[in-house]
Scaffold this active site. Structure first.
Site, PDB file in Angstrom:
ATOM      1  N   ARG A   1     -10.101 -11.738   1.847  1.00  0.00           N
ATOM      2  CA  ARG A   1     -10.940 -12.800   1.266  1.00  0.00           C
ATOM      3  C   ARG A   1     -10.240 -14.142   1.318  1.00  0.00           C
ATOM      4  O   ARG A   1     -10.896 -15.190   1.392  1.00  0.00           O
ATOM      5  CB  ARG A   1     -11.352 -12.395  -0.161  1.00  0.00           C
TER       6      ARG A   1
ATOM      7  N   LYS B   1       0.844  -1.196   0.000  1.00  0.00           N
ATOM      8  CA  LYS B   1       0.000   0.000   0.000  1.00  0.00           C
ATOM      9  C   LYS B   1       0.881   1.248   0.000  1.00  0.00           C
ATOM     10  O   LYS B   1       1.989   1.221   0.546  1.00  0.00           O
ATOM     11  CB  LYS B   1      -0.857   0.025   1.281  1.00  0.00           C
TER      12      LYS B   1
HETATM   13  N1  BES Z   1      -8.097  -4.001   4.421  1.00  0.00           N
HETATM   14  C1  BES Z   1      -8.274  -3.565   3.081  1.00  0.00           C
HETATM   15  C2  BES Z   1      -9.608  -2.825   2.872  1.00  0.00           C
HETATM   16  C3  BES Z   1      -9.712  -1.471   3.533  1.00  0.00           C
HETATM   17  C4  BES Z   1      -9.296  -0.341   2.878  1.00  0.00           C
HETATM   18  C5  BES Z   1     -10.264  -1.350   4.786  1.00  0.00           C
HETATM   19  C6  BES Z   1      -9.405   0.903   3.478  1.00  0.00           C
HETATM   20  C7  BES Z   1     -10.396  -0.107   5.380  1.00  0.00           C
HETATM   21  C8  BES Z   1      -9.962   1.020   4.732  1.00  0.00           C
HETATM   22  C9  BES Z   1      -8.249  -4.743   2.127  1.00  0.00           C
HETATM   23  O1  BES Z   1      -7.425  -5.793   2.508  1.00  0.00           O
HETATM   24  C10 BES Z   1      -7.737  -4.242   0.831  1.00  0.00           C
HETATM   25  O2  BES Z   1      -6.610  -3.858   0.772  1.00  0.00           O
HETATM   26  N2  BES Z   1      -8.588  -4.247  -0.201  1.00  0.00           N
HETATM   27  C11 BES Z   1      -8.236  -3.777  -1.479  1.00  0.00           C
HETATM   28  C12 BES Z   1      -8.733  -4.785  -2.480  1.00  0.00           C
HETATM   29  C13 BES Z   1      -8.198  -4.577  -3.876  1.00  0.00           C
HETATM   30  C14 BES Z   1      -6.719  -4.880  -3.913  1.00  0.00           C
HETATM   31  C15 BES Z   1      -8.947  -5.481  -4.819  1.00  0.00           C
HETATM   32  C16 BES Z   1      -8.894  -2.418  -1.677  1.00  0.00           C
HETATM   33  O3  BES Z   1     -10.030  -2.218  -1.223  1.00  0.00           O
HETATM   34  O4  BES Z   1      -8.266  -1.554  -2.276  1.00  0.00           O
HETATM   35 MN    MN Z   2      -5.422  -5.535   1.891  1.00  0.00          MN
END
Ligand code: BES
Ligand code: MN
Ligand code: ZN
Length: 500
Positions: free
Chosen positions: A349, A275
């Protein structure tokens, strides 16, 4: 907070809380307080904008001839519209105003107005709930500057005509508040402290309430075939854990349980699909689903709910390293289905896939609800006002929608449909873990989870990414970053539909 109930009185050493209705009409105890204070309340009202609207406050400090250190007049709004949640909000606002004001005790002399839906016991117990939820704080890591911010109020009494009824109800509500405190603590803890093994250790303490708690380590999970969950954890110095909590409170201990499954990513760096720096902040809260499940199990056990309930949480840390999972890896899930991991940041997931399979196979539950801070996309759709609800069961979806509304944890139903499912087609495996496109991210994630739900299994998925913690405006009942979201809705669902 030390909270107790007493018979109605306006004699108090500390802050005296009395109420007015919409339009500004005093309730009986407000009129009595005003009389004791020689009309000070009425005079203050005449030079203020106070109109009795819900949550308005008017304060008279150190009034002459009165035992109370101050009188605080609060607006109840229209009596017919006041419900448990609004009563909680009023009590929370009062608590927030006085908590670190120098005041040492608060007495609520809020007599039940005509036309109120709540009975005396309910009004008193919900006032107590509002006080308790607002009195939460997480200050264990502060060593300085506590003095002016520290709470001075130690004691709250609530006057009611039904002391016994209020105490009985409060035993139930305080069990829920305890569960929420636990969930908030878990979400607020920093990730260097709350790594998977430490989270698991804390769940072990729940056995004191009569819960059975088992912890599976990486060796056991490997033997059983948790390839999807273990892949997420393999880049971290901290070992993954799976915690299974069982509360068997139904008359028939063999009756099919309800099951809650939580995403417990103790820190989500994204893994090798790292990230950006700003998006990583707050990712200690990516175990909010697991916190909700743990808090709910605490609440059910603490109030001895007549239900069989299972809580399963998958605990991992998602980190980049030389041993980390790569984008392009293919893993074999516990279900036997293979997954091409194209983005290591779509890790929740993967954790849930195996936790869901394990839960269904072992417990044959009558329903499964998973909670996860799963997608940023759900925040785009719903913000912080609703959690996303996905379900293959209209009845369960309706029950959750109602429970959420009544408990102040509203959910909004989102679709599942086979047409979204094709977005998960992989070139070499049974599925991939992302769609690759920018659209419908929260739905695609739910479709992925559904592939791990067995035939005819009643299931709901709550995407709580927008509600598990609060970065913006503070809600009246939530004085901390970690919200503790999920405990109330799940507890209410159990209580209304699955107990006895
Ligand atoms: N934990 C994150 C989702 C999230 C993002 C929770 C911001 C709270 C605040 C999750 O693991 C994630 O990174 N999801 C990605 C999925 C994508 C790579 C398909 C997302 O939402 O960007
Ligand atoms: Mn994630
Ligand atoms: Zn995540």
């Amino acid at each position: 907070m030390q909270i107790s109930f007493s018979s109605p009185t306006t004699a108090t050493g500390g802050a005296l809380i009395v109420a007015a209705l919409a339009g500004g009409a005093f309730t009986a105890s407000a009129a009595e307080a005003d009389r004791m204070a020689g009309g000070a309340l009425k005079r203050a009202l005449d030079v203020s904008r106070f109109s009795g609207k819900l949550g308005q406050m008017l304060e008279v400090l150190a009034p002459a001839q009165v035992k109370a250190s101050r009188i605080l007049l609060v607006g109840l709004g229209a009596a017919e519209e006041l419900d448990g949640l609004k009563a909680e909000q009023i009590a929370a606002d009062v608590t927030g105003r006085l908590l670190s004001s120098g005041e040492k005790s608060i007495h609520f002399a809020v007599d039940r107005p005509r036309g109120l839906k709540l009975d005396d016991a309910e009004l008193a117990a919900h006032l107590a709930m509002g006080v308790e939820l607002r009195a939460y704080s997480f200050d264990k890591y502060r060593t300085r500057q506590l003095d002016e911010r520290a709470a001075t109020v130690r004691k709250v009494t609530i006057g009611t005509k039904d002391v016994a009824g209020a105490r009985k109800l409060w035993r139930e509500l305080s069990a829920v508040a305890e569960g929420m405190y636990l969930a908030r603590d878990l979400v607020n803890e920093p990730p260097n402290v709350l790594f998977p093994a430490e989270f698991a250790r804390r769940t072990k303490k729940l056995s004191a309430l009569g819960l059975k708690v088992e912890v599976l380590g990486p060796a056991q999970m490997k033997k059983l075939g948790f390839g999807a969950l273990l892949g997420v954890g393999q880049g971290s110095a901290h070992e993954p854990q799976l915690v299974v909590m069982q509360w068997l409170g139904a008359r028939n201990r063999k009756a099919a349980p309800i099951a809650f499954v939580g995403k417990g990513v103790c820190f989500d760096s994204g893994g090798l699909s790292l990230k950006p720096a700003a998006s990583m902040i707050g990712m200690k809260g990516d175990m909010g689903g697991a916190a909700a499940v743990t808090g709910t199990m605490h609440a059910l056990a603490a109030r001895k709910a007549k239900v069989n309930a299972i809580g399963v949480i998958g605990l991992v840390e998602n980190m980049p390293s030389g041993t980390a999972q790569r984008p392009d890896d293919v893993v074999t899930s516990l279900s036997g289905q293979t997954i091409e991991v194209l983005n290591t940041d779509a890790e929740g997931r993967l954790v849930l896939a195996d936790a869901l399979t394990y839960t269904q196979r072992r417990f044959k539950p009558r329903l499964v609800i998973d909670l996860a801070t799963l997608t940023g996309a759900i925040m785009v759709a719903l913000g912080a006002e609703h959690a996303g609800l996905f379900s293959n069961d209209d009845n369960l979806a309706a029950q959750l929608a109602q429970a959420g509304r009544e408990e102040g944890e509203p959910v909004w139903r989102m679709p599942l449909a086979t047409n979204y499912d094709k977005l998960l087609k992989s070139k070499i495996a049974d599925m991939k873990n992302i769609s690759g496109g920018p659209h419908a991210g929260a739905v695609v994630a739910a479709q992925f989870l559904q592939r791990f739900i067995v035939d005819r299994q009643s299931w709901a998925h709550l995407d709580i990414a927008g509600v598990a913690w609060q970065d913006g405006e503070q809600k009246a009942l939530v004085p901390s970053w970690g919200v503790g979201w999920g405990v109330r809705i799940l507890n209410r669902l159990s209580k209304d539909h699955y107990e006895l």
